[in-house]
Design an enzyme around this catalytic site. Structure first.
Site, mmCIF file in Angstrom:
data_model
loop_
_atom_site.group_PDB
_atom_site.id
_atom_site.type_symbol
_atom_site.label_atom_id
_atom_site.label_comp_id
_atom_site.label_asym_id
_atom_site.label_seq_id
_atom_site.Cartn_x
_atom_site.Cartn_y
_atom_site.Cartn_z
ATOM 1 N N CYS A 136 0.951 0.761 15.775
ATOM 2 C CA CYS A 136 0.633 1.723 14.813
ATOM 3 C C CYS A 136 1.157 3.197 15.221
ATOM 4 O O CYS A 136 1.148 4.081 14.221
ATOM 5 C CB CYS A 136 -0.812 1.791 14.275
ATOM 6 S SG CYS A 136 -1.861 1.779 15.450
ATOM 7 N N HIS B 255 -5.411 -4.944 9.090
ATOM 8 C CA HIS B 255 -3.618 -5.125 8.777
ATOM 9 C C HIS B 255 -3.195 -6.540 9.213
ATOM 10 O O HIS B 255 -3.707 -7.169 10.241
ATOM 11 C CB HIS B 255 -2.755 -3.919 9.491
ATOM 12 C CG HIS B 255 -3.105 -2.717 8.888
ATOM 13 N ND1 HIS B 255 -3.270 -1.628 9.707
ATOM 14 C CD2 HIS B 255 -3.034 -2.155 7.604
ATOM 15 C CE1 HIS B 255 -3.506 -0.515 8.800
ATOM 16 N NE2 HIS B 255 -3.367 -0.856 7.490
HETATM 17 C C1 CIR Z 1 -6.992 3.438 9.369
HETATM 18 O O1 CIR Z 1 -8.134 2.948 9.239
HETATM 19 O O2 CIR Z 1 -6.174 3.797 8.673
HETATM 20 C C2 CIR Z 1 -7.066 3.940 10.844
HETATM 21 N N1 CIR Z 1 -8.332 4.273 11.431
HETATM 22 C C3 CIR Z 1 -6.311 2.910 11.886
HETATM 23 C C4 CIR Z 1 -5.017 2.609 11.500
HETATM 24 C C5 CIR Z 1 -4.215 1.799 12.516
HETATM 25 N N2 CIR Z 1 -2.850 1.344 11.804
HETATM 26 C C6 CIR Z 1 -2.197 0.309 12.043
HETATM 27 O O3 CIR Z 1 -2.595 -0.515 12.846
HETATM 28 N N3 CIR Z 1 -1.209 0.174 11.626
#
Ligand code: CIR
Length: 257
Positions: free
Chosen positions: A250, A164
């Protein structure tokens, strides 16, 4: 002291976290009990900074549901519910919508738009949005349509090598970003920048709360850089969430209340 109060929506770690989406990391065993303890310590760090934490219950069948940031983009005027790029994550949005409804008017991104909140970095009246594997042009365009009536600009930003935009860059103080220049061009943001230590590529994700930043404890060299700049760093150990490609931004949706 800030003149407003800040609320963070968080969500307890799912027992199925070990089945999370992974893009850049190899799967490695996750200790869910430890992840839960680390997540509680993260919530306590928020509370210690004066943030009111609203913790949603675990979603046992949604492995990535702890990463609530990806489900919503909130401004003073409205909350935009996203359509996450990973199909497995779309069912996370409804419960966050219910938590946001008392606080904001809700708007939704509809198919074919996709957008993850982790790709959205706000600096003043500009929302920078990562063009990532999760966030497509339709998502960026729709976000612009929703936010421009309130005077916000929405700008797409290319990223490489990370999940991201906020894996690569976050805001750590007014007009200052923390950035990994290998993953995003630091000049894109019209801000002064601090670079992560090259040995800590994942260290650009910091969660600013007023004059403090919550930051993953293992990135000691980058923490030293932030402290040399006079920033107050609150380190939290998020090792188990990092195995799921998560970090500190997140795990919350922040709302000015
Ligand atoms: C994903 O791949 O969607 C989750 N395992 C990790 C998401 C992390 N989100 C973020 O950094 N905003």
């Amino acid at each position: 002291m800030r003149s407003h109060s800040l609320l963070a929506i968080t969500r307890a770690v799912s027992r199925s976290l070990g089945r999370c989406e992974l893009t850049h990391l190899e799967r490695s065993p996750i200790d869910v009990d430890l992840a839960r303890a680390q997540h509680r310590a993260y919530e306590e760090a928020l509370a210690s900074l004066g943030v009111r934490v609203v913790s949603l219950p675990e979603e046992p069948d949604l492995p990535d549901a702890v990463f609530v940031e990806d489900t919503a983009v909130v401004t003073a005027e409205l909350a935009v519910l996203t359509r996450p790029g990973a199909e497995s994550r779309r069912a996370e949005v409804g419960s966050v919508a219910r938590a946001l409804a008392p606080h904001r008017r809700l708007a939704r991104l509809e198919a074919p738009a996709t957008l993850d909140g982790g790709d959205v970095l706000r600096l003043g009246k500009t929302f920078f949005v990562g063009r990532s594997g999760r966030t497509g042009e339709e998502g960026i365009d729709r976000l612009r349509e929703l936010l421009s009536p309130f005077g916000y600009a929405v700008e797409g930003v290319p990223i490489t090598g990370c999940l991201h935009l906020k894996s690569a860059v976050t805001c750590v103080a007014d007009g200052v970003v923390l950035v990994n220049p290998a993953w995003v061009d630091p000049r894109a943001f019209g801000a002064r920048w601090i670079e992560v230590d090259p040995a800590e590529p994942a260290a650009a994700n910091a969660l600013r709360i007023d004059d403090a930043v919550i930051h993953a404890a293992r990135h000691e060299r980058t923490r030293a850089r932030l402290e040399r700049e006079g920033l107050r760093v609150v380190p939290v150990d998020v090792s188990e969430l990092e195995k799921a490609e998560g970090a500190v931004t997140c795990c919350s949706v922040l709302i000015d209340a």
